[in-house]
Scaffold this motif. Structure first.
Motif, mmCIF file in Angstrom:
data_model
loop_
_atom_site.group_PDB
_atom_site.id
_atom_site.type_symbol
_atom_site.label_atom_id
_atom_site.label_comp_id
_atom_site.label_asym_id
_atom_site.label_seq_id
_atom_site.Cartn_x
_atom_site.Cartn_y
_atom_site.Cartn_z
ATOM 1 N N CYS A 140 0.988 -1.089 0.112
ATOM 2 C CA CYS A 140 0.268 0.002 -0.201
ATOM 3 C C CYS A 140 1.069 1.183 0.072
ATOM 4 O O CYS A 140 2.045 1.568 0.890
ATOM 5 N N ASP B 15 -1.860 5.991 3.033
ATOM 6 C CA ASP B 15 -2.691 5.285 4.458
ATOM 7 C C ASP B 15 -3.888 5.519 3.832
ATOM 8 O O ASP B 15 -4.164 6.873 4.280
ATOM 9 N N GLY B 16 -4.224 4.224 4.468
ATOM 10 C CA GLY B 16 -6.076 4.804 4.420
ATOM 11 C C GLY B 16 -6.487 3.730 5.134
ATOM 12 O O GLY B 16 -5.704 3.289 6.606
ATOM 13 N N PRO B 17 -8.036 3.959 5.726
ATOM 14 C CA PRO B 17 -8.528 2.845 6.462
ATOM 15 C C PRO B 17 -7.894 1.705 6.684
ATOM 16 O O PRO B 17 -7.977 1.225 7.863
ATOM 17 N N ALA B 18 -7.802 0.890 5.584
ATOM 18 C CA ALA B 18 -7.517 -0.201 5.226
ATOM 19 C C ALA B 18 -6.201 -0.567 6.466
ATOM 20 O O ALA B 18 -5.968 -1.879 6.931
ATOM 21 N N GLU B 19 -5.145 0.427 5.653
ATOM 22 C CA GLU B 19 -3.612 0.041 6.131
ATOM 23 C C GLU B 19 -3.563 0.799 8.076
ATOM 24 O O GLU B 19 -3.128 -0.452 8.818
ATOM 25 N N ASN B 20 -4.752 1.105 8.122
ATOM 26 C CA ASN B 20 -4.800 1.845 9.975
ATOM 27 C C ASN B 20 -5.557 0.750 10.564
ATOM 28 O O ASN B 20 -4.353 0.523 11.879
ATOM 29 N N ALA B 21 -6.160 -0.114 9.932
ATOM 30 C CA ALA B 21 -6.537 -1.516 10.442
ATOM 31 C C ALA B 21 -6.000 -2.067 10.292
ATOM 32 O O ALA B 21 -5.635 -3.084 11.900
ATOM 33 N N GLU C 117 -2.425 -1.684 10.823
ATOM 34 C CA GLU C 117 -1.602 -1.927 12.563
ATOM 35 C C GLU C 117 -2.030 -2.148 13.350
ATOM 36 O O GLU C 117 -1.202 -2.308 14.390
ATOM 37 N N SER C 118 -3.749 -1.873 13.156
ATOM 38 C CA SER C 118 -4.338 -2.270 15.118
ATOM 39 C C SER C 118 -4.302 -2.749 14.798
ATOM 40 O O SER C 118 -3.353 -3.658 15.898
#
Length: 74
Positions: A24, A27-33, A35-36
């Motif tokens: 990726c 930094d989109g919502p999928a990347e943030n998810a 990382e979480s």
């Protein structure tokens, strides 16, 4: 043995997660998810290792207590 297997499996999961995130660019919502999820996996691994250490310590203490009891009875 089980602890090593669990650690190996978690490391593999983290490695695959890292590779998929490296693809990726933004930094989109999928990347943030992702990382979480990685952070949660790291926390779970740490908790499992701590629990294993605590169990090992408890078993060592129990073994010492049993040895002391046997020595006291002799």
């Amino acid at each position: 043995m089980q602890k090593k297997l669990t650690t190996l499996l978690l490391a593999m999961m983290l490695g695959l997660g890292t590779l998929s995130l490296a693809a990726c660019d933004n930094d989109g919502p999928a990347e943030n998810a992702g990382e979480s999820i990685d952070n949660a996996t790291d926390d779970a691994q740490d908790s499992m290792e701590d629990a294993g250490d605590n169990i090992q310590d408890s078993m060592d203490d129990a073994g010492d207590s049993m040895e002391d009891a046997v020595e006291d009875n002799n």
